[in-house]
Structure formats: C-alpha cells, structure tokens
Design a protein around this motif. Structure first.
Motif, PDB file in Angstrom:
ATOM      1  N   GLU A  27     -11.782   6.382  -7.470  1.00  0.00           N
ATOM      2  CA  GLU A  27     -11.504   5.169  -6.686  1.00  0.00           C
ATOM      3  C   GLU A  27     -11.878   3.958  -7.515  1.00  0.00           C
ATOM      4  O   GLU A  27     -12.865   3.966  -8.243  1.00  0.00           O
ATOM      5  CB  GLU A  27     -12.290   5.186  -5.374  1.00  0.00           C
ATOM      6  CG  GLU A  27     -11.754   6.174  -4.376  1.00  0.00           C
ATOM      7  CD  GLU A  27     -12.496   6.156  -3.053  1.00  0.00           C
ATOM      8  OE1 GLU A  27     -13.230   5.185  -2.765  1.00  0.00           O
ATOM      9  OE2 GLU A  27     -12.342   7.128  -2.286  1.00  0.00           O
ATOM     10  N   GLY A  28     -11.053   2.920  -7.422  1.00  0.00           N
ATOM     11  CA  GLY A  28     -11.290   1.702  -8.171  1.00  0.00           C
ATOM     12  C   GLY A  28     -10.516   1.640  -9.477  1.00  0.00           C
ATOM     13  O   GLY A  28     -10.418   0.572 -10.081  1.00  0.00           O
ATOM     14  N   VAL A  30       0.866  -1.178   0.000  1.00  0.00           N
ATOM     15  CA  VAL A  30       0.000   0.000   0.000  1.00  0.00           C
ATOM     16  C   VAL A  30       0.907   1.234   0.000  1.00  0.00           C
ATOM     17  O   VAL A  30       1.825   1.330   0.811  1.00  0.00           O
ATOM     18  CB  VAL A  30      -0.935   0.013   1.224  1.00  0.00           C
ATOM     19  CG1 VAL A  30      -1.792   1.272   1.250  1.00  0.00           C
ATOM     20  CG2 VAL A  30      -1.808  -1.235   1.238  1.00  0.00           C
ATOM     21  N   PHE A  31       0.637   2.159  -0.932  1.00  0.00           N
ATOM     22  CA  PHE A  31       1.523   3.304  -1.120  1.00  0.00           C
ATOM     23  C   PHE A  31       0.729   4.596  -1.209  1.00  0.00           C
ATOM     24  O   PHE A  31      -0.394   4.616  -1.713  1.00  0.00           O
ATOM     25  CB  PHE A  31       2.341   3.132  -2.413  1.00  0.00           C
ATOM     26  CG  PHE A  31       3.187   1.896  -2.393  1.00  0.00           C
ATOM     27  CD1 PHE A  31       4.444   1.910  -1.818  1.00  0.00           C
ATOM     28  CD2 PHE A  31       2.699   0.704  -2.918  1.00  0.00           C
ATOM     29  CE1 PHE A  31       5.214   0.757  -1.775  1.00  0.00           C
ATOM     30  CE2 PHE A  31       3.458  -0.450  -2.885  1.00  0.00           C
ATOM     31  CZ  PHE A  31       4.726  -0.420  -2.312  1.00  0.00           C
ATOM     32  N   LEU A  32       1.344   5.681  -0.703  1.00  0.00           N
ATOM     33  CA  LEU A  32       0.790   7.030  -0.828  1.00  0.00           C
ATOM     34  C   LEU A  32       1.582   7.749  -1.908  1.00  0.00           C
ATOM     35  O   LEU A  32       2.813   7.762  -1.872  1.00  0.00           O
ATOM     36  CB  LEU A  32       0.920   7.801   0.483  1.00  0.00           C
ATOM     37  CG  LEU A  32       0.105   7.301   1.667  1.00  0.00           C
ATOM     38  CD1 LEU A  32       0.417   8.134   2.899  1.00  0.00           C
ATOM     39  CD2 LEU A  32      -1.375   7.351   1.357  1.00  0.00           C
ATOM     40  N   THR A  52      -4.386  -0.485  -7.489  1.00  0.00           N
ATOM     41  CA  THR A  52      -5.766  -0.009  -7.463  1.00  0.00           C
ATOM     42  C   THR A  52      -5.852   1.235  -6.585  1.00  0.00           C
ATOM     43  O   THR A  52      -5.308   1.251  -5.472  1.00  0.00           O
ATOM     44  CB  THR A  52      -6.707  -1.093  -6.908  1.00  0.00           C
ATOM     45  OG1 THR A  52      -6.594  -2.256  -7.732  1.00  0.00           O
ATOM     46  CG2 THR A  52      -8.152  -0.622  -6.894  1.00  0.00           C
ATOM     47  N   VAL A  53      -6.534   2.258  -7.067  1.00  0.00           N
ATOM     48  CA  VAL A  53      -6.765   3.470  -6.286  1.00  0.00           C
ATOM     49  C   VAL A  53      -7.837   3.142  -5.251  1.00  0.00           C
ATOM     50  O   VAL A  53      -8.964   2.801  -5.609  1.00  0.00           O
ATOM     51  CB  VAL A  53      -7.224   4.637  -7.188  1.00  0.00           C
ATOM     52  CG1 VAL A  53      -7.582   5.866  -6.344  1.00  0.00           C
ATOM     53  CG2 VAL A  53      -6.161   4.959  -8.227  1.00  0.00           C
ATOM     54  N   THR A  54      -7.480   3.223  -3.959  1.00  0.00           N
ATOM     55  CA  THR A  54      -8.455   2.893  -2.917  1.00  0.00           C
ATOM     56  C   THR A  54      -9.004   4.133  -2.210  1.00  0.00           C
ATOM     57  O   THR A  54     -10.117   4.093  -1.696  1.00  0.00           O
ATOM     58  CB  THR A  54      -7.849   1.943  -1.870  1.00  0.00           C
ATOM     59  OG1 THR A  54      -6.689   2.541  -1.297  1.00  0.00           O
ATOM     60  CG2 THR A  54      -7.485   0.605  -2.510  1.00  0.00           C
ATOM     61  N   ASP A  55      -8.219   5.218  -2.168  1.00  0.00           N
ATOM     62  CA  ASP A  55      -8.667   6.462  -1.535  1.00  0.00           C
ATOM     63  C   ASP A  55      -8.033   7.636  -2.262  1.00  0.00           C
ATOM     64  O   ASP A  55      -6.872   7.569  -2.682  1.00  0.00           O
ATOM     65  CB  ASP A  55      -8.263   6.519  -0.058  1.00  0.00           C
ATOM     66  CG  ASP A  55      -9.009   5.504   0.787  1.00  0.00           C
ATOM     67  OD1 ASP A  55     -10.226   5.682   0.970  1.00  0.00           O
ATOM     68  OD2 ASP A  55      -8.372   4.540   1.250  1.00  0.00           O
ATOM     69  N   ILE A  56      -8.800   8.727  -2.365  1.00  0.00           N
ATOM     70  CA  ILE A  56      -8.296   9.952  -2.984  1.00  0.00           C
ATOM     71  C   ILE A  56      -8.487  11.092  -1.990  1.00  0.00           C
ATOM     72  O   ILE A  56      -9.599  11.327  -1.509  1.00  0.00           O
ATOM     73  CB  ILE A  56      -9.058  10.269  -4.287  1.00  0.00           C
ATOM     74  CG1 ILE A  56      -8.935   9.102  -5.274  1.00  0.00           C
ATOM     75  CG2 ILE A  56      -8.537  11.565  -4.904  1.00  0.00           C
ATOM     76  CD1 ILE A  56      -9.828   9.224  -6.500  1.00  0.00           C
ATOM     77  N   TYR A  57      -7.371  11.763  -1.685  1.00  0.00           N
ATOM     78  CA  TYR A  57      -7.392  12.912  -0.782  1.00  0.00           C
ATOM     79  C   TYR A  57      -6.900  14.127  -1.570  1.00  0.00           C
ATOM     80  O   TYR A  57      -6.306  13.974  -2.643  1.00  0.00           O
ATOM     81  CB  TYR A  57      -6.494  12.648   0.423  1.00  0.00           C
ATOM     82  CG  TYR A  57      -6.971  11.484   1.255  1.00  0.00           C
ATOM     83  CD1 TYR A  57      -7.995  11.651   2.183  1.00  0.00           C
ATOM     84  CD2 TYR A  57      -6.416  10.216   1.105  1.00  0.00           C
ATOM     85  CE1 TYR A  57      -8.445  10.578   2.941  1.00  0.00           C
ATOM     86  CE2 TYR A  57      -6.859   9.142   1.861  1.00  0.00           C
ATOM     87  CZ  TYR A  57      -7.877   9.334   2.777  1.00  0.00           C
ATOM     88  OH  TYR A  57      -8.317   8.270   3.530  1.00  0.00           O
ATOM     89  N   PRO A  58      -7.125  15.332  -1.057  1.00  0.00           N
ATOM     90  CA  PRO A  58      -6.687  16.519  -1.810  1.00  0.00           C
ATOM     91  C   PRO A  58      -5.186  16.513  -2.144  1.00  0.00           C
ATOM     92  O   PRO A  58      -4.794  16.929  -3.219  1.00  0.00           O
ATOM     93  CB  PRO A  58      -7.039  17.684  -0.888  1.00  0.00           C
ATOM     94  CG  PRO A  58      -8.156  17.171  -0.037  1.00  0.00           C
ATOM     95  CD  PRO A  58      -7.876  15.699   0.140  1.00  0.00           C
ATOM     96  N   GLU A  59      -4.364  15.999  -1.241  1.00  0.00           N
ATOM     97  CA  GLU A  59      -2.914  16.057  -1.441  1.00  0.00           C
ATOM     98  C   GLU A  59      -2.278  14.738  -1.870  1.00  0.00           C
ATOM     99  O   GLU A  59      -1.160  14.728  -2.365  1.00  0.00           O
ATOM    100  CB  GLU A  59      -2.224  16.549  -0.155  1.00  0.00           C
ATOM    101  CG  GLU A  59      -2.644  17.939   0.274  1.00  0.00           C
ATOM    102  CD  GLU A  59      -2.316  18.999  -0.769  1.00  0.00           C
ATOM    103  OE1 GLU A  59      -1.217  18.940  -1.349  1.00  0.00           O
ATOM    104  OE2 GLU A  59      -3.176  19.863  -1.015  1.00  0.00           O
TER     105      GLU A  59
END
Length: 162
Positions: free
Chosen positions: A88-89, A74-76, A111-118
């Motif tokens: 997401e997805g 899992v990576f940011l 897979t994109v699991t979460d999207i935050y502003p930054e």
C-alpha cells in the motif's frame, strides 16, 4: 525586493487541514517560481507585492488546491498484474500491463490504497483532493528568476504539482 511575476521566492510553511491537523511542515526554505507552474494560482496571487519576512495565512478550498475527490478515478485491478512485493502506498505511472480497466486515464499517477487476495485498489486522485487546506507561509527570500527558470516555468520545486 518585492514579489512579482517571474521571480523566485524561498518559502517555509505549515500546511493543515480545517481541523488543524498538520499535513506538512516545511522548516527549511524551498524555492518556488512565482508566475510559473510551481505554486497553486491562489498562492501565486496572494504572494504578489509582498517582500521577505512577510507571513500569510491562506484558506484553500479543494477547487483552489487539488480539486474535489473523484470516485471515477478509483479502479480495481487483478492482483496478478502486480509484482509480488506490492505494498500500500506504492505508485504507478499509468496502469500496469494486463490491467483490465479500459476507462482509466493513461499517464496519471496511481496509488495503491488497498490490497486484497484477488484484486488491488488504485486511486489516481491527489492525496489532498477533496480537502480544504490552511496554509501559513513565510517569505524567507525573493530573487529574480534566471532565464533558465523562466524558460522552464519552474525553480525546480514540485510540491504543488498535480
């Protein structure tokens, strides 16, 4: 015809988690090559010796299916390296250009699991990783594999590919 290695089986199934929630239902038969790369090893082994009409109930622990969930996959990443229409997805083969995670394995499906502003959270685990599965399957048909299928090691189905 009895199922042996390097034959093709047409299967239908219901895939559930251990709580009984249906994860996937295949009502129209799909062909898989036994002894190739289409099926998980435990499914391959369980099918051996059966004939059309056979019904099997299998319990697959994570190590027999898609492995344990690995938090190291899992990576940011900065939001700026992704396109504006990101959702997401969505999946990416490998990290996008400009990614900052130097220890992320190349060539995996993220897979994109979460999207935050930054930033954006990417997960390279299989969606069913860490989950014990119950598979009820029915053998609809069995046939000999073609030379092309044997050469590929596949009848073309990829549901169980990791």
């Amino acid at each position: 015809m009895e199922i042996t290695s390097q034959c093709v089986v047409a299967l239908t199934w219901t895939l559930k988690d251990t709580l009984g929630e249906v994860l996937d239902e295949l009502e129209t038969p799909v062909e898989f090559m036994v002894g190739g790369g289409d099926l998980l090893d435990k499914i391959d082994a369980a099918l051996q010796g059966h004939e059309p009409g056979a019904r099997l109930d299998l319990h697959l622990e994570p190590e027999d299916a898609f492995g344990d969930y690995d938090e190291k996959l899992v990576f940011l990443e900065p939001r700026t390296v992704f396109p504006p229409e990101l959702q997401e997805g969505m999946n990416f083969e490998g990290l996008p250009p400009g990614a900052t995670s130097k220890d992320a394995p190349p060539g995996l499906l993220y897979t994109v699991t979460d999207i935050y502003p930054e930033h954006v959270v990417l997960d390279a685990n299989h969606p069913l990783a860490g989950i014990a599965l119950r598979l009820h399957l029915k053998v609809e048909a069995v046939r000999e594999a073609t030379e092309e299928e044997i050469g590929r090691g596949s009848a073309g189905a990829g549901f169980f590919k990791i």
